[in-house]
Design a protein around this motif. Structure first.
Motif, PDB file in Angstrom:
ATOM      1  N   GLY A  13       0.788  -1.233   0.000  1.00 14.49           N
ATOM      2  CA  GLY A  13       0.000   0.000   0.000  1.00 14.49           C
ATOM      3  C   GLY A  13       0.815   1.276   0.000  1.00 14.49           C
ATOM      4  N   LYS A  16       3.494   1.668  -4.636  1.00 11.12           N
ATOM      5  CA  LYS A  16       4.476   1.184  -5.617  1.00 11.12           C
ATOM      6  C   LYS A  16       3.815   1.019  -6.995  1.00 11.12           C
ATOM      7  CE  LYS A  16       5.399  -2.521  -3.161  1.00 11.12           C
ATOM      8  NZ  LYS A  16       4.480  -2.312  -2.004  1.00 11.12           N
ATOM      9  N   GLY A  17       2.669   0.347  -7.014  1.00 12.28           N
ATOM     10  CA  GLY A  17       1.969   0.140  -8.290  1.00 12.28           C
ATOM     11  C   GLY A  17       1.520   1.468  -8.896  1.00 12.28           C
ATOM     12  N   THR A  18       1.033   2.361  -8.049  1.00 11.05           N
ATOM     13  CA  THR A  18       0.564   3.682  -8.516  1.00 11.05           C
ATOM     14  C   THR A  18       1.707   4.426  -9.200  1.00 11.05           C
ATOM     15  OG1 THR A  18      -1.015   3.770  -6.685  1.00 11.05           O
ATOM     16  CG2 THR A  18      -0.425   5.878  -7.714  1.00 11.05           C
ATOM     17  N   THR A  34       5.595  -8.738  -9.398  1.00 13.52           N
ATOM     18  CA  THR A  34       5.387 -10.156  -9.063  1.00 13.52           C
ATOM     19  C   THR A  34       3.965 -10.383  -8.549  1.00 13.52           C
ATOM     20  OG1 THR A  34       6.668  -9.618  -7.088  1.00 13.52           O
ATOM     21  CG2 THR A  34       7.690 -11.090  -8.672  1.00 13.52           C
ATOM     22  N   ARG A  39      -1.118 -13.010  -9.274  1.00 13.21           N
ATOM     23  CA  ARG A  39      -2.599 -12.961  -9.294  1.00 13.21           C
ATOM     24  C   ARG A  39      -3.134 -13.464 -10.636  1.00 13.21           C
ATOM     25  NH1 ARG A  39      -1.576  -8.841  -5.831  1.00 13.21           N
ATOM     26  NH2 ARG A  39      -1.125  -7.348  -7.478  1.00 13.21           N
ATOM     27  N   GLU A  60       1.078 -14.156   3.302  1.00 13.26           N
ATOM     28  CA  GLU A  60       2.473 -14.598   3.466  1.00 13.26           C
ATOM     29  C   GLU A  60       3.203 -14.571   2.130  1.00 13.26           C
ATOM     30  OE1 GLU A  60       2.144 -18.351   5.401  1.00 13.26           O
ATOM     31  OE2 GLU A  60       1.239 -17.392   7.158  1.00 13.26           O
ATOM     32  N   GLY A  88       7.790  -5.381  -6.187  1.00 18.45           N
ATOM     33  CA  GLY A  88       7.437  -6.577  -5.409  1.00 18.45           C
ATOM     34  C   GLY A  88       8.531  -7.635  -5.449  1.00 18.45           C
ATOM     35  N   ARG A  91      12.005  -9.419  -2.339  1.00 17.32           N
ATOM     36  CA  ARG A  91      11.252  -9.222  -1.120  1.00 17.32           C
ATOM     37  C   ARG A  91      11.912  -9.902   0.066  1.00 17.32           C
ATOM     38  NH1 ARG A  91       5.805  -8.208  -3.167  1.00 17.32           N
ATOM     39  NH2 ARG A  91       4.407  -7.836  -1.431  1.00 17.32           N
ATOM     40  N   GLN A  95      16.170 -13.404  -2.256  1.00  8.75           N
ATOM     41  CA  GLN A  95      15.756 -12.958  -3.601  1.00  8.75           C
ATOM     42  C   GLN A  95      16.699 -11.861  -4.119  1.00  8.75           C
ATOM     43  OE1 GLN A  95      11.566 -11.881  -3.731  1.00  8.75           O
ATOM     44  NE2 GLN A  95      10.923 -13.825  -2.840  1.00  8.75           N
ATOM     45  N   ARG A 130      -8.742   0.485  -1.249  1.00  9.61           N
ATOM     46  CA  ARG A 130      -8.234   0.286  -2.619  1.00  9.61           C
ATOM     47  C   ARG A 130      -9.237  -0.517  -3.461  1.00  9.61           C
ATOM     48  NH1 ARG A 130      -2.496  -2.343  -3.688  1.00  9.61           N
ATOM     49  NH2 ARG A 130      -3.308  -3.969  -2.315  1.00  9.61           N
ATOM     50  N   TYR A 140      -7.264   2.273  -7.915  1.00  6.92           N
ATOM     51  CA  TYR A 140      -8.031   3.432  -7.438  1.00  6.92           C
ATOM     52  C   TYR A 140      -8.126   3.360  -5.917  1.00  6.92           C
ATOM     53  CZ  TYR A 140      -9.382   3.718 -12.297  1.00  6.92           C
ATOM     54  OH  TYR A 140      -9.336   3.819 -13.656  1.00  6.92           O
ATOM     55  N   ARG A 174       0.295  -9.008   6.312  1.00  2.35           N
ATOM     56  CA  ARG A 174       1.236  -8.580   5.262  1.00  2.35           C
ATOM     57  C   ARG A 174       2.231  -7.563   5.824  1.00  2.35           C
ATOM     58  NH1 ARG A 174      -2.855  -6.607   0.941  1.00  2.35           N
ATOM     59  NH2 ARG A 174      -1.013  -5.926  -0.225  1.00  2.35           N
ATOM     60  N   ARG A 202       3.074  11.886   0.932  1.00  4.44           N
ATOM     61  CA  ARG A 202       2.689  12.998   0.051  1.00  4.44           C
ATOM     62  C   ARG A 202       1.663  12.500  -0.969  1.00  4.44           C
ATOM     63  NH1 ARG A 202       6.602  17.158   0.142  1.00  4.44           N
ATOM     64  NH2 ARG A 202       7.623  17.014   2.158  1.00  4.44           N
TER      65      ARG A 202
HETATM   66  P1  AP5 Z   1      -0.826   0.812  -4.586  1.00  6.33           P
HETATM   67  O1  AP5 Z   1      -0.127   1.646  -5.608  1.00  6.33           O
HETATM   68  O2  AP5 Z   1      -1.732  -0.261  -5.064  1.00  6.33           O
HETATM   69  O3  AP5 Z   1       0.213   0.248  -3.516  1.00  6.33           O
HETATM   70  P2  AP5 Z   1       1.322  -0.890  -3.612  1.00  6.33           P
HETATM   71  O4  AP5 Z   1       2.518  -0.392  -2.872  1.00  6.33           O
HETATM   72  O5  AP5 Z   1       1.525  -1.302  -5.046  1.00  6.33           O
HETATM   73  O6  AP5 Z   1       0.603  -2.013  -2.751  1.00  6.33           O
HETATM   74  P3  AP5 Z   1       0.407  -3.572  -2.942  1.00  6.33           P
HETATM   75  O7  AP5 Z   1      -0.621  -3.970  -1.913  1.00  6.33           O
HETATM   76  O8  AP5 Z   1       0.123  -3.943  -4.353  1.00  6.33           O
HETATM   77  O9  AP5 Z   1       1.791  -4.102  -2.532  1.00  6.33           O
HETATM   78  P4  AP5 Z   1       2.130  -5.436  -1.956  1.00  6.33           P
HETATM   79  O10 AP5 Z   1       3.605  -5.313  -2.021  1.00  6.33           O
HETATM   80  O11 AP5 Z   1       1.583  -5.820  -0.646  1.00  6.33           O
HETATM   81  O12 AP5 Z   1       1.382  -6.473  -2.922  1.00  6.33           O
HETATM   82  P5  AP5 Z   1       1.865  -7.336  -4.168  1.00  6.33           P
HETATM   83  O13 AP5 Z   1       0.795  -7.284  -5.174  1.00  6.33           O
HETATM   84  O14 AP5 Z   1       3.256  -6.991  -4.575  1.00  6.33           O
HETATM   85  O15 AP5 Z   1      -1.631   1.844  -3.619  1.00  6.33           O
HETATM   86  C1  AP5 Z   1      -2.432   1.372  -2.544  1.00  6.33           C
HETATM   87  C2  AP5 Z   1      -3.708   2.274  -2.401  1.00  6.33           C
HETATM   88  O16 AP5 Z   1      -3.311   3.579  -1.960  1.00  6.33           O
HETATM   89  C3  AP5 Z   1      -4.458   2.488  -3.728  1.00  6.33           C
HETATM   90  O17 AP5 Z   1      -5.820   2.510  -3.480  1.00  6.33           O
HETATM   91  C4  AP5 Z   1      -3.956   3.864  -4.239  1.00  6.33           C
HETATM   92  O18 AP5 Z   1      -4.941   4.542  -5.013  1.00  6.33           O
HETATM   93  C5  AP5 Z   1      -3.669   4.588  -2.925  1.00  6.33           C
HETATM   94  N1  AP5 Z   1      -2.515   5.489  -3.001  1.00  6.33           N
HETATM   95  C6  AP5 Z   1      -1.355   5.282  -3.669  1.00  6.33           C
HETATM   96  N2  AP5 Z   1      -0.490   6.302  -3.464  1.00  6.33           N
HETATM   97  C7  AP5 Z   1      -1.144   7.173  -2.647  1.00  6.33           C
HETATM   98  C8  AP5 Z   1      -0.775   8.429  -2.056  1.00  6.33           C
HETATM   99  N3  AP5 Z   1       0.446   8.994  -2.296  1.00  6.33           N
HETATM  100  N4  AP5 Z   1      -1.682   9.048  -1.247  1.00  6.33           N
HETATM  101  C9  AP5 Z   1      -2.913   8.482  -1.010  1.00  6.33           C
HETATM  102  N5  AP5 Z   1      -3.304   7.299  -1.543  1.00  6.33           N
HETATM  103  C10 AP5 Z   1      -2.438   6.651  -2.344  1.00  6.33           C
HETATM  104  O19 AP5 Z   1       1.950  -8.812  -3.522  1.00  6.33           O
HETATM  105  C11 AP5 Z   1       0.789  -9.532  -3.143  1.00  6.33           C
HETATM  106  C12 AP5 Z   1       1.193 -10.897  -2.600  1.00  6.33           C
HETATM  107  O20 AP5 Z   1       1.881 -11.649  -3.639  1.00  6.33           O
HETATM  108  C13 AP5 Z   1       2.165 -10.903  -1.422  1.00  6.33           C
HETATM  109  O21 AP5 Z   1       1.496 -10.739  -0.188  1.00  6.33           O
HETATM  110  C14 AP5 Z   1       2.822 -12.298  -1.575  1.00  6.33           C
HETATM  111  O22 AP5 Z   1       1.994 -13.305  -1.096  1.00  6.33           O
HETATM  112  C15 AP5 Z   1       2.935 -12.444  -3.084  1.00  6.33           C
HETATM  113  N6  AP5 Z   1       4.229 -11.956  -3.621  1.00  6.33           N
HETATM  114  C16 AP5 Z   1       4.422 -10.911  -4.483  1.00  6.33           C
HETATM  115  N7  AP5 Z   1       5.728 -10.746  -4.756  1.00  6.33           N
HETATM  116  C17 AP5 Z   1       6.395 -11.707  -4.042  1.00  6.33           C
HETATM  117  C18 AP5 Z   1       7.770 -12.042  -3.896  1.00  6.33           C
HETATM  118  N8  AP5 Z   1       8.738 -11.354  -4.538  1.00  6.33           N
HETATM  119  N9  AP5 Z   1       8.080 -13.073  -3.081  1.00  6.33           N
HETATM  120  C19 AP5 Z   1       7.130 -13.773  -2.441  1.00  6.33           C
HETATM  121  N10 AP5 Z   1       5.808 -13.512  -2.517  1.00  6.33           N
HETATM  122  C20 AP5 Z   1       5.435 -12.487  -3.325  1.00  6.33           C
END
Ligand code: AP5
Length: 224
Positions: A13, A16-18, A34, A39, A60, A88, A91, A95, A130, A140, A174, A202
């Motif tokens: 959250g 990063k994706g944004t 990743t 997904r 996890e 991602g 992690r 890795q 989100r 979003y 998480r 910010r």
């Molecule tokens: P968003 O941009 O979606 O945030 P993010 O940092 O990309 O968050 P994620 O939840 O996608 O990261 P994650 O690392 O937990 O998940 P991932 O998919 O990699 O923004 C979040 C929200 O805030 C949105 O609604 C946005 O609009 C808002 N927002 C953004 N910026 C803002 C701002 N400045 N101000 C206000 N609002 C804002 O991983 C998911 C799962 O996959 C993991 O739990 C794990 O099980 C697995 N996985 C993935 N990669 C690995 C790996 N390398 N090794 C092992 N398991 C893995």
């Protein structure tokens, strides 16, 4: 021009994706997340998806051996020759070591690791609100970045949904996993002189401007 080989790091959250969506347009480099790859594998019920789903639903990490190969394939993608943006991955320290070795074997190196800092209570607020689109995973937030029409993606018109792992108890899990497994990478990359930190509290536009300026400077320095 020297390639930009980048890693985005930060808690769930952090945005990063944004930011990745914006940076890939700015610098025309491919973006590999990743989480998105995993997904998609779950949605398509592939062998990888079946193995990964239980870990992801619990908040996890998926085992290193399942994730590392995914990224190695992407590094060899012809589009990634002039740079890439990893979200991602890595992690875990394991890795990060695998990535280092893989880049060295290809006579390449990281340009920078971009850390977006956000406190835990803000993470919970962000992930609870989100929404992502089913077609292309555009992101979003119901309060901070709402779509023009409720529950419809502005960019491709597809339906918006909540991610399965954005439930409060999974978000907390998480965060624990992030602090234990991933946060040590901040010091790891700092020691290697690669770390660049950004204040993720910010607005998305401000964070973007700051990262873009930093990368433009890095690129300029590399050309001198
Ligand atoms: P968003 O941009 O979606 O945030 P993010 O940092 O990309 O968050 P994620 O939840 O996608 O990261 P994650 O690392 O937990 O998940 P991932 O998919 O990699 O923004 C979040 C929200 O805030 C949105 O609604 C946005 O609009 C808002 N927002 C953004 N910026 C803002 C701002 N400045 N101000 C206000 N609002 C804002 O991983 C998911 C799962 O996959 C993991 O739990 C794990 O099980 C697995 N996985 C993935 N990669 C690995 C790996 N390398 N090794 C092992 N398991 C893995």
């Amino acid at each position: 021009m020297k390639p930009l080989n980048l890693v985005l790091l930060g808690p769930p959250g952090a945005g990063k994706g944004t930011q990745a969506e914006r940076l890939r347009e700015d610098f025309e480099i491919p973006y590999f997340a990743t989480g998105d790859i995993l997904r998609a594998a779950v949605r398509d019920a592939t062998d990888l998806g079946r193995k990964a789903q239980a870990y992801m639903d619990r908040g996890e990490l998926v085992p290193d051996e399942l994730v590392c190969d995914l990224i190695m394939e992407r590094l060899d993608d012809p589009d990634a020759r002039d740079g890439f943006l990893l979200d991602g991955f890595p992690r875990t320290v394991r890795q990060a070591e695998v990535l280092d070795d893989a880049l060295a074997a290809r006579d390449r190196e990281l340009t920078a690791v971009l850390v977006i800092d956000v406190p835990d209570d803000e993470v919970v607020r962000r992930l609870s609100g989100r929404r992502i689109c089913v077609k292309n995973q555009h992101v979003y937030h119901v309060e901070f970045d709402p779509p023009k029409n409720p529950d419809v993606c502005d960019q491709d018109g597809s339906r918006l949904i909540q991610r399965d792992d954005d439930k409060p108890e999974t978000i907390r899990r998480r965060l624990e996993v992030y602090h234990r497994e991933t946060e040590p990478l901040v010091a790891w990359y700092e020691q290697r002189g690669l770390l660049r930190r950004f204040d993720g509290t910010r607005s998305p536009d401000e964070v973007h401007r700051h990262i873009r300026a930093t990368l433009a400077t890095l690129r300029l320095e590399a050309e001198l």
